[in-house]
Design an enzyme around this catalytic site. Structure first.
Site, PDB file in Angstrom:
ATOM      1  N   PHE A  12       0.566  -1.071   0.130  1.00 16.87           N
ATOM      2  CA  PHE A  12       0.166   0.025   0.176  1.00 16.87           C
ATOM      3  C   PHE A  12       0.852   1.628   0.095  1.00 16.87           C
ATOM      4  O   PHE A  12       1.780   1.309   1.157  1.00 16.87           O
ATOM      5  CB  PHE A  12      -1.050  -0.065   1.722  1.00 16.87           C
ATOM      6  CG  PHE A  12      -1.785   0.920   0.608  1.00 16.87           C
ATOM      7  CD1 PHE A  12      -3.077   1.075   0.489  1.00 16.87           C
ATOM      8  CD2 PHE A  12      -1.944   2.269   2.181  1.00 16.87           C
ATOM      9  CE1 PHE A  12      -3.795   2.233   0.383  1.00 16.87           C
ATOM     10  CE2 PHE A  12      -2.505   3.226   2.385  1.00 16.87           C
ATOM     11  CZ  PHE A  12      -3.400   3.553   0.663  1.00 16.87           C
ATOM     12  N   ASP A  17       9.590   2.444   1.371  1.00 13.94           N
ATOM     13  CA  ASP A  17       8.264   2.925   2.123  1.00 13.94           C
ATOM     14  C   ASP A  17       8.081   3.034   3.517  1.00 13.94           C
ATOM     15  O   ASP A  17       7.523   1.967   3.443  1.00 13.94           O
ATOM     16  CB  ASP A  17       7.132   2.718   1.049  1.00 13.94           C
ATOM     17  CG  ASP A  17       6.164   3.250   1.932  1.00 13.94           C
ATOM     18  OD1 ASP A  17       5.314   3.865   2.757  1.00 13.94           O
ATOM     19  OD2 ASP A  17       4.367   3.252   0.857  1.00 13.94           O
ATOM     20  N   LYS A  43       2.871   9.685   8.389  1.00 17.22           N
ATOM     21  CA  LYS A  43       1.961   9.028   9.489  1.00 17.22           C
ATOM     22  C   LYS A  43       2.538   9.700  10.809  1.00 17.22           C
ATOM     23  O   LYS A  43       2.569  10.876  10.969  1.00 17.22           O
ATOM     24  CB  LYS A  43       1.434   8.053   9.301  1.00 17.22           C
ATOM     25  CG  LYS A  43       0.571   7.245   8.401  1.00 17.22           C
ATOM     26  CD  LYS A  43       0.287   5.962   8.800  1.00 17.22           C
ATOM     27  CE  LYS A  43      -1.314   5.954   7.764  1.00 17.22           C
ATOM     28  NZ  LYS A  43      -0.248   4.775   6.078  1.00 17.22           N
TER      29      LYS A  43
HETATM   30  C1  LIG Z   1      -0.929   5.440   5.005  1.00 11.92           C
HETATM   31  C2  LIG Z   1       0.314   4.848   3.375  1.00 11.92           C
HETATM   32  C3  LIG Z   1       0.801   5.745   3.070  1.00 11.92           C
HETATM   33  C4  LIG Z   1      -0.631   6.525   2.637  1.00 11.92           C
HETATM   34  O1  LIG Z   1       0.016   7.698   3.523  1.00 11.92           O
HETATM   35  P1  LIG Z   1      -1.667   9.051   3.136  1.00 11.92           P
HETATM   36  O2  LIG Z   1      -0.643  10.014   4.258  1.00 11.92           O
HETATM   37  O3  LIG Z   1      -2.785   8.373   3.852  1.00 11.92           O
HETATM   38  O4  LIG Z   1      -1.324   9.127   1.506  1.00 11.92           O
HETATM   39  C5  LIG Z   1       1.379   5.533   2.109  1.00 11.92           C
HETATM   40  N1  LIG Z   1       2.268   4.101   2.432  1.00 11.92           N
HETATM   41  C6  LIG Z   1       1.991   3.828   3.536  1.00 11.92           C
HETATM   42  C7  LIG Z   1       2.805   2.408   3.109  1.00 11.92           C
HETATM   43  C8  LIG Z   1       1.238   3.571   4.248  1.00 11.92           C
HETATM   44  O5  LIG Z   1       1.330   3.107   5.639  1.00 11.92           O
END
Ligand SMILES: *Cc1c(COP(=O)(O)O)cnc(C)c1O
Length: 394
Positions: free
Chosen positions: A128, A213, A242
């Site tokens: 994700f 990520d 986050k």
């Molecule tokens: C939450 C998340 C995203 C996206 O972040 P947003 O602030 O919702 O755009 C991208 N990568 C990972 C691993 C995430 O957990």
């Protein structure tokens, strides 16, 4: 009637106030927050130091745009670099934007080196990376892509853990590999350190970039500042968001000087990215995570929580299959639909978050007190008991 687009399935609750790991609803209900706004409120709700930092900045200056220098941003960037592999930082407002910046940085790197045909990015099943057009294509989940037109080109997905598949996916057009060291949304799947090492080698051999990520697993969540430290593997580029703002929207793309070679004046931008309010809070977050005993405390708490969750799973074998994860990023593997477990937990007064692979995600504040942990666990126990009873009757 709501005027909000109905894109979310919301729980029937609205919170009014929070304190540490506790949330108070406008109807008087009280909850233990084991979800932390999806791994965002890593320092709990209303952390005194974050409040002071935000209030002090709010008195002075909110926004200037990136037409001018923002000293607090310079400072946060320097601190992030000092604490990581990186030399340079670009600030955004969200995780998806940080990943987009990472992808753009990787593509631009090859373009700057005279290889513009290298634009493809290898990603991994279950990933994700956000909800923008590029990041849904990177994540590759069909439900998130359907109906939004042709997929943004340039992403090739392989199974995580399969080094041979990753190697076979590299072509003359590959720019980078993009992976979460611990998949969050995908179901708290911890990548094998050997696999991450193997990817690093493959990238080095092929002259392509490795992007981590760490939007969810970074900023102390796993008991190290960055999850990749557990594997001893460094990326060339990394996305953060986050917990970086502890609840204030901040994203960041970190890169080595070499990987950011293409990111010259005018090639990328953001109106809000790195604004003074966000940067003031980000620096306060760094103050907390850089306290000498902080990460050690997270590891100790994580060990305690993990052990108790394993006990919980053993007590309710018809409901739970086990626990997995790293540090304070934990998943309860469910034997009943995870939505039912999350719902029962909610009804028992503890907040958790669903994830892929029929897992219920726990990402409590890293500042969780033992008493809060025990209270949350007691409520989770009650939720499991209610589900086990329901199953017994069925
Ligand atoms: C939450 C998340 C995203 C996206 O972040 P947003 O602030 O919702 O755009 C991208 N990568 C990972 C691993 C995430 O957990």
């Amino acid at each position: 009637m709501t005027a909000l687009m109905p894109t979310y399935n919301r729980y029937p609750v609205a919170f009014e106030r929070g304190e540490g790991a506790r949330l108070f609803a406008d109807d008087g209900r009280e909850f233990i927050d084991f979800g932390a706004g999806i791994a965002v409120n890593s320092f709990g709700h209303a952390h005194p130091r974050l409040k002071v930092a935000l209030e002090a900045q709010a008195e002075k200056l909110w926004h200037t745009s990136n037409l001018y220098h923002i000293p607090e941003g310079e400072r946060l960037a320097q601190r992030l670099c000092a604490a990581s592999f990186a030399d340079l930082v670009f600030f955004n407002n969200s995780g998806a934007e940080a990943v987009e910046t990472a992808i753009k940085t990787a593509r631009k790197y090859h373009a700057a080196k005279g290889r513009p045909e290298r634009y493809r990015v290898i990603t991994f099943a279950g990933a994700f990376h956000g909800r923008t057009l590029a990041t849904i294509a990177a994540g590759g989940k069909p439900q998130y892509m359907e109906g939004f037109g042709p997929a943004c080109p340039g992403f090739d997905q392989v199974e995580p853990g399969d080094l041979e598949a990753a190697k076979a996916a590299i072509t003359d057009e590959t720019a980078a590999m993009l992976i979460e060291p611990v998949q969050g949304e995908g179901g708290i799947r911890v990548m094998d350190p050997q696999f991450l090492k193997g990817l690093r080698e493959l990238c080095d051999e092929a002259g392509i970039l490795l992007i981590f990520d760490e939007v969810q697993c970074g900023m102390g969540r796993t008991g190290r500042l960055f999850a990749h430290e557990w594997a001893g593997v460094k990326p060339d580029i990394m996305a953060l968001a986050k917990a970086l703002g502890g609840g204030f929207p901040i994203g960041a793309c970190l890169a080595t000087k070499d990987a950011a070679a293409g990111m010259t004046a005018g090639v990328h931008g953001s109106t809000f990215g790195g604004n003074p309010l966000a940067m003031a809070v980000g620096n306060a977050v760094m103050d907390i995570v850089e306290e000498p005993a902080f990460l050690e405390g997270v590891r100790a708490k994580a060990g305690r929580l993990n052990q108790k969750l394993a006990g919980l799973a053993a007590s309710y074998p018809d409901v739970l299959a086990g626990v997995r994860g790293l540090g304070m990023m934990l998943g309860l593997e469910c034997r009943v639909p995870n939505t039912e477990v999350a719902r029962a937990a909610f009804e028992a007064g503890v907040l958790v978050v669903g994830a892929g692979g029929n897992v219920v995600r726990l990402a409590p504040p890293l500042t969780l007190e033992n008493a809060e942990m025990d209270e949350g666990l007691a409520r989770l126990d009650a939720a499991c008991a209610a589900l086990a009873e329901k199953r017994g009757e069925a």
